[in-house]
Design an enzyme around this catalytic site. Structure first.
Site, mmCIF file in Angstrom:
data_model
loop_
_atom_site.group_PDB
_atom_site.id
_atom_site.type_symbol
_atom_site.label_atom_id
_atom_site.label_comp_id
_atom_site.label_asym_id
_atom_site.label_seq_id
_atom_site.Cartn_x
_atom_site.Cartn_y
_atom_site.Cartn_z
ATOM 1 C CB ALA A 1 -39.914 -1.199 -46.442
ATOM 2 C CG PHE B 1 -42.411 9.912 -29.843
ATOM 3 C CD1 PHE B 1 -41.060 9.763 -30.143
ATOM 4 C CD2 PHE B 1 -42.811 9.586 -28.556
ATOM 5 C CE1 PHE B 1 -40.131 9.308 -29.196
ATOM 6 C CE2 PHE B 1 -41.898 9.148 -27.585
ATOM 7 C CZ PHE B 1 -40.562 9.003 -27.923
ATOM 8 C CE1 TYR C 1 -43.802 -0.863 -36.050
ATOM 9 C CE2 TYR C 1 -44.170 0.333 -34.003
ATOM 10 C CZ TYR C 1 -43.796 0.309 -35.331
ATOM 11 O OH TYR C 1 -43.405 1.482 -35.936
ATOM 12 C CB SER D 1 -41.274 2.728 -33.505
ATOM 13 O OG SER D 1 -42.414 2.921 -32.718
ATOM 14 C CE LYS E 1 -40.259 -0.356 -37.462
ATOM 15 N NZ LYS E 1 -39.744 -0.108 -38.811
ATOM 16 C CG HIS F 1 -52.369 5.319 -37.593
ATOM 17 N ND1 HIS F 1 -52.217 4.457 -38.653
ATOM 18 C CD2 HIS F 1 -51.308 5.118 -36.783
ATOM 19 C CE1 HIS F 1 -51.093 3.776 -38.490
ATOM 20 N NE2 HIS F 1 -50.521 4.155 -37.365
HETATM 21 N N1 UFG Z 1 -56.828 4.960 -30.495
HETATM 22 C C1 UFG Z 1 -58.148 4.873 -30.104
HETATM 23 N N2 UFG Z 1 -59.058 4.471 -31.022
HETATM 24 C C2 UFG Z 1 -58.726 4.143 -32.301
HETATM 25 C C3 UFG Z 1 -57.375 4.254 -32.691
HETATM 26 C C4 UFG Z 1 -56.446 4.664 -31.753
HETATM 27 O O1 UFG Z 1 -58.490 5.130 -28.959
HETATM 28 O O2 UFG Z 1 -59.611 3.761 -33.069
HETATM 29 C C5 UFG Z 1 -55.832 5.398 -29.507
HETATM 30 C C6 UFG Z 1 -54.765 4.344 -29.250
HETATM 31 O O3 UFG Z 1 -55.148 3.476 -28.218
HETATM 32 C C7 UFG Z 1 -53.572 5.219 -28.894
HETATM 33 C C8 UFG Z 1 -53.794 6.512 -29.686
HETATM 34 O O4 UFG Z 1 -55.166 6.502 -30.037
HETATM 35 O O5 UFG Z 1 -53.611 5.542 -27.545
HETATM 36 C C9 UFG Z 1 -52.964 6.560 -30.932
HETATM 37 O O6 UFG Z 1 -53.158 5.349 -31.631
HETATM 38 P P1 UFG Z 1 -52.612 5.113 -33.100
HETATM 39 O O7 UFG Z 1 -53.092 3.773 -33.529
HETATM 40 O O8 UFG Z 1 -52.974 6.290 -33.944
HETATM 41 O O9 UFG Z 1 -51.051 5.135 -32.925
HETATM 42 P P2 UFG Z 1 -50.143 4.268 -31.939
HETATM 43 O O10 UFG Z 1 -49.804 5.136 -30.765
HETATM 44 O O11 UFG Z 1 -50.714 2.948 -31.645
HETATM 45 O O12 UFG Z 1 -48.893 3.947 -32.843
HETATM 46 C C10 UFG Z 1 -48.228 4.915 -33.584
HETATM 47 C C11 UFG Z 1 -47.563 4.242 -34.758
HETATM 48 C C12 UFG Z 1 -46.521 3.315 -34.278
HETATM 49 C C13 UFG Z 1 -45.581 3.986 -33.305
HETATM 50 C C14 UFG Z 1 -46.329 4.664 -32.203
HETATM 51 C C15 UFG Z 1 -45.384 5.429 -31.346
HETATM 52 O O13 UFG Z 1 -48.510 3.541 -35.548
HETATM 53 O O14 UFG Z 1 -45.800 2.866 -35.407
HETATM 54 O O15 UFG Z 1 -47.275 5.532 -32.776
HETATM 55 O O16 UFG Z 1 -46.040 6.246 -30.471
HETATM 56 F F1 UFG Z 1 -44.777 3.083 -32.725
#
Ligand code: UFG
Length: 343
Positions: free
Chosen positions: A96, A191, A163, A139, A167, A211
Site C-alpha cells: 500500500a 526497480f 517518493y 524502491s 520509502k 508508466h
Molecule cells: N517516461 C517517459 N514518458 C512517459 C512516462 C515515462 O519518457 O510518459 C520515462 C520516465 O522519464 C522514466 C521511464 O520512462 O525515465 C520510466 O518511467 P515510469 O514512470 O514508467 O517509471 P519510473 O522510473 O518513474 O518509476 C518506477 C516506479 C517507481 C520506482 C521506480 C524505480 O513507478 O515506484 O520505477 O526505478 F521507484
C-alpha cells in the site's frame, strides 16, 4: 481398536491438518498492480491471502471473488487491529502506498502522510498483534542518482524525490522495529515493475496511467495521443533515461521467497529486485512497436522533475540469498505479456 484410515474422523483431521499447513498472508495494497499479482502468486503456491486495501488506487476486480477484501486504509488503526486479530496472518506484505515520482515532487505532504505516517501506524499495529514477518515494498528510488551502476544494496542512499525519501524512512523504521521488537523484515527495492500475468487476466492499471510501457502500448494502439519522452539530453547512450524493467510475476515470486526466508529466522533483509539489464526509453518504444507491429507515435518533451538518468540493479544478493531466478523478465516477454493484458 485400530484406526480406520478412511474414517470420517481421520478425514476431518487430515482436512484440518491441510488447513493448518496453509499459510495466510495479509496483503496490504493487494488490489493494486503488484499486490494483485502477488495474490495470484500466493494462490499458485497453494497459500491464502486476505487483502486490505482502501481502493484509492487499486481495483476490487483485480482480486478473485473468493479472496476476502477488507476495504480500509493502512492508517486506520482500529480497523487494522481487528483484521489482524481476526485473521492472525502468518505474514504481512505491504504494497500500500503512493508511487509516482512526479506527483511526490508536487505534493510531498500526501507522500509523507500515506507512505510514512500511515505506514508507521500500520507497523505499530503489526508489532502489537504479534505478527513476526513483514515484507515491505521499497524502491530503487531510495538510491537517488547512482554514483555507480549496477546499483548494489550498499550503494549510498540519497533519494532525490519525496517518493524515494518516504520509502527510505520506512525502511529505517522497519529495521529499528526488527531490532527492538523481534519483527523479521524484508525491504524489497523494486526497480521498474512491468508486464502482467501470462494468462492476460491481470493488468498494469493506474488511474491516471503514468508508466512508460502501458502508455507506449496505448499510444501505439491509438488509444491515447502520442507518447511524450521526458528528455533526450540525459547522460545516457541515446540521451533518454535508462531503467531496469522486472516482470511483475518475477517480482511477486521474490516476495514469496522472502517470506520463506524470514520464516527460517532470518531477521532482516534488504534486497534489490531488478535484472541487471538497463533499457532506454527509446529501446522500450522500439520493443513495443515490434510487438504491436506498428509504430508508437512520440515526441520529445522536457525532462520530468525527480527522474534519475539511469537506474539499473545488481540483483546478485536476491539471487544468492533467496535463490531467486527471474524467468520472465526478458524485455520481449515483458512487453508481450503487457500487450496481451491490454488487448
Ligand atoms: N517516461 C517517459 N514518458 C512517459 C512516462 C515515462 O519518457 O510518459 C520515462 C520516465 O522519464 C522514466 C521511464 O520512462 O525515465 C520510466 O518511467 P515510469 O514512470 O514508467 O517509471 P519510473 O522510473 O518513474 O518509476 C518506477 C516506479 C517507481 C520506482 C521506480 C524505480 O513507478 O515506484 O520505477 O526505478 F521507484
Amino acid at each position: 481398536m485400530g484406526i480406520d484410515p478412511w474414517s470420517t474422523d481421520l478425514g476431518l483431521s487430515l482436512c484440518s491438518l491441510v488447513q493448518d499447513l496453509t499459510m495466510t498472508v495479509l496483503v496490504a495494497g493487494g488490489a493494486g498492480y503488484i499486490g494483485s499479482h502477488f495474490v495470484r502468486c500466493l494462490e499458485e503456491h497453494g497459500e491464502s491471502a486476505v487483502v486490505l486495501d482502501d481502493l484509492s488506487t487499486g481495483f476490487a476486480e483485480a482480486i478473485p471473488d473468493h479472496v476476502p477484501l477488507v476495504r480500509c486504509a493502512i492508517g486506520d488503526r482500529a480497523a487494522v487491529r481487528s483484521v489482524l486479530e481476526e485473521v492472525a496472518p502468518e505474514a504481512v506484505v505491504d504494497f500500500a502506498g503512493l508511487i509516482q515520482v512526479g506527483e511526490s515532487m508536487r505534493s510531498p505532504d500526501r507522500y509523507y502522510g500515506v507512505n510514512v505516517s500511515q505506514t508507521i501506524a500500520f507497523l505499530d499495529e503489526i508489532v502489537r498483534s504479534g505478527v513476526k514477518t513483514f515484507v515491505f515494498s521499497s524502491s530503487a528510488a531510495v538510491y537517488g542518482n547512482p554514483i555507480r551502476v549496477p546499483i548494489d544494496e550498499d550503494h549510498p542512499k540519497e533519494p532525490i524525490n519525496p517518493y524515494g525519501a518516504t520509502k527510505l524512512i520506512v525502511e529505517m523504521a522497519a529495521r529499528d522495529y526488527a531490532r527492538a521488537y523481534g519483527l523479521r523484515v524484508a525491504c524489497l527495492r523494486y526497480f521498474n515493475a512491468a508486464g502482467a500475468h501470462a494468462d492476460g487476466t491481470l493488468a498494469e492499471r493506474h488511474d491516471p496511467e503514468t508508466h512508460l510501457i502501458p502508455l507506449a502500448i496505448d499510444a501505439g494502439l491509438g488509444r491515447r495521443p502520442e507518447l511524450t519522452v521526458f528528455g533526450d539530453d540525459w547522460s545516457t547512450p541515446d540521451g533518454t533515461c535508462v531503467r531496469d524493467y522486472i516482470h511483475v510475476m518475477d517480482l511477486a515470486e521474490a516476495h514469496w521467497l522472502a517470506i520463506e526466508k524470514l520464516r527460517n529466522d532470518t531477521p532482516t533483509l534488504s534486497l534489490n529486485l531488478g535484472t541487471g539489464n538497463g533499457y532506454s526509453v527509446r529501446q522500450i518504444i522500439d520493443a513495443v512497436s515490434d510487438v504491436l507491429g506498428k509504430a508508437v507515435p512520440y515526441h520529445i518533451g522536457p525532462r520530468r522533475d525527480g527522474d534519475p538518468p539511469s537506474l539499473v540493479a545488481s540483483s546478485n544478493r536476491a539471487r544468492n540469498v533467496l535463490g531467486w531466478n527471474p524467468t520472465r523478465s526478458q524485455l520481449d516477454t515483458i512487453v508481450q505479456d503487457a500487450v496481451r493484458s491490454r488487448t
